[in-house]
Write a protein that holds these residues in place. Sequence first.
Motif, mmCIF file in Angstrom:
data_model
loop_
_atom_site.group_PDB
_atom_site.id
_atom_site.type_symbol
_atom_site.label_atom_id
_atom_site.label_comp_id
_atom_site.label_asym_id
_atom_site.label_seq_id
_atom_site.Cartn_x
_atom_site.Cartn_y
_atom_site.Cartn_z
ATOM 1 N N ARG A 143 1.216 -1.383 0.162
ATOM 2 C CA ARG A 143 -0.028 0.178 -0.161
ATOM 3 C C ARG A 143 0.865 1.491 0.311
ATOM 4 O O ARG A 143 1.664 1.608 0.893
ATOM 5 C CB ARG A 143 -0.508 0.482 0.760
ATOM 6 N N ARG A 144 1.035 2.169 -0.760
ATOM 7 C CA ARG A 144 1.230 3.984 -0.575
ATOM 8 C C ARG A 144 0.716 4.141 0.349
ATOM 9 O O ARG A 144 -0.576 3.807 0.830
ATOM 10 C CB ARG A 144 0.764 4.016 -2.017
ATOM 11 N N VAL A 145 1.628 5.272 0.884
ATOM 12 C CA VAL A 145 1.688 5.751 1.916
ATOM 13 C C VAL A 145 1.381 6.618 2.145
ATOM 14 O O VAL A 145 2.157 7.759 1.482
ATOM 15 C CB VAL A 145 3.371 5.531 3.342
ATOM 16 N N VAL A 146 0.603 7.572 2.537
ATOM 17 C CA VAL A 146 -0.242 8.619 2.399
ATOM 18 C C VAL A 146 -1.133 9.276 3.477
ATOM 19 O O VAL A 146 -1.400 8.421 4.451
ATOM 20 C CB VAL A 146 -1.414 8.912 0.845
ATOM 21 N N ARG A 147 -1.149 11.041 3.415
ATOM 22 C CA ARG A 147 -1.336 11.108 5.394
ATOM 23 C C ARG A 147 -3.314 10.725 4.934
ATOM 24 O O ARG A 147 -3.866 10.581 3.258
ATOM 25 C CB ARG A 147 -1.520 12.953 5.107
ATOM 26 N N ARG A 148 -3.654 10.112 6.187
ATOM 27 C CA ARG A 148 -5.239 10.046 6.082
ATOM 28 C C ARG A 148 -5.959 11.364 5.372
ATOM 29 O O ARG A 148 -5.365 12.127 5.354
ATOM 30 C CB ARG A 148 -5.662 10.253 7.519
#
Length: 483
Positions: A143-148
């Motif tokens: 999964r790509r890490v992005v801000r919530r």
Amino acid sequence: MNRLSLVAATALLAFGCGKDSSDNKAECQLEAIDLTGCDRSTLGAVQAEGVWNVNVDLNDGYSGPSSIRFSPGEPLLVGLAMTTKQVTSDTFFLASDVAGSSTGSTVRYAFAGCKASGPAEVLGVVRVCGNGSTVSQGTFTARRVVRREGEAESDRVALLGQGVLPRGAANGVAVADGYAYVIAGSEGLFVYNVKDPANPTLVSEQKIPSETFTNALVNGTTLYLGTYAKGIRICSLANPEVPTCDKTVLGDLTVRVDGLAKDGNLLYVASPLPKSDIIILDVTQPAAPTLVVRYTVEGSSPDLSEYPYALAVQDNRLYVSNWSYGITVTDLAPLATTAKLPKILGRFGGPSTSALAVGKLGDTTVVYQGSDAWGSAILALDATNPEAIVQRGELPLRLEATLGGMTLSGTTLYVANYQDGLRVYDVSTLGTPKAAGYFNTWNETDAGRGKSYFDGLQGVHVADGLVYGWDTTRGLLIFRHTP
């Protein structure tokens, strides 16, 4: 906590000699991986950019998280240079080739996508080869890490100050009398004057050859530094700006220290290796600890990965996170007798655990526990009756952002949530913690991001009404939480 990475788990494998050629990668080529039954048409939606976290399950029993970095910086796969990248409308294939333990040998880590649920999630097949032959294989979820979604940088939490380390990655902080003692593994100890929280000032540093620091705790004018394999380094804080670290305890026993807790004149040490036990020291003389007893939690087995990692002491009871053995509660009363050996009172099996916080709500003993595993959650436990611990609530964390550590201050729980930064929860009512603020410390563009799943805010410490955190890239962070 220091669990084996995918690379470490295969690093000791011996492979036959051979040249680094396409033949030697044969079973780890895309064409050799069976993707029959996959919906490869969905892979066209994948946006192969930024930082991703990935969980790997292999048929040899290995299971653990890692990372993928497409950008910014050098592309990395499980922390290694990415040597192959094929991302098209129906293909997602990444590989890393590295020198093995034998002269001329080659190890390849290969990830082949099977399907995508959208632009930021891929499921697929992972294979590890030695000189072209399959060593192990299994599946992965990335999964790509992005801000919530919908979050700003912060809510009810202000960043007062930051101290970027001159080298290394921070992995622990202890604060006392206006000074923050920041450790950075093998890079040593860094001392910051934090009397003005908005302007932390580095006042000294020291690096001790062959020692890797794991955690820190202050006892009056003595600083204890846990190490990875050499017990505890003891530092005098007679001059708090320049600690004198010329003593050790347990250093001759190859002791690894993963957790420290002090109660009264006793220091409790969680030591996964070499004996997987709790070492209890008398620190009546802080600079000269003496051994009281070494205690192995009854029923636990290191052969089953049942190691002690974090601990806390309250009301003469010891609480331990024992990874796959769960949370245990031990009676410490025997320490005051000639028997001296603590006795287990109860255990909560549940999911694997490497972090905990213990407190009181009225007459109720509460324990919050979690881990740095993929898919972990924070559990709220009622441990008033240790023989029958009851779960009262659960707060799932995002798969791609795990739990580094937590601390309980009154009825507020502060959580270091790696890429999700600092999370604050109201726990005035025992049950699922209620969101009470956050600060997003992690930014994809920060230098050095994407090297590890365990990237971001690793831990928190509360002192003098402020929250001190340590981040793998940003170093020392000082926050104020306003409920």
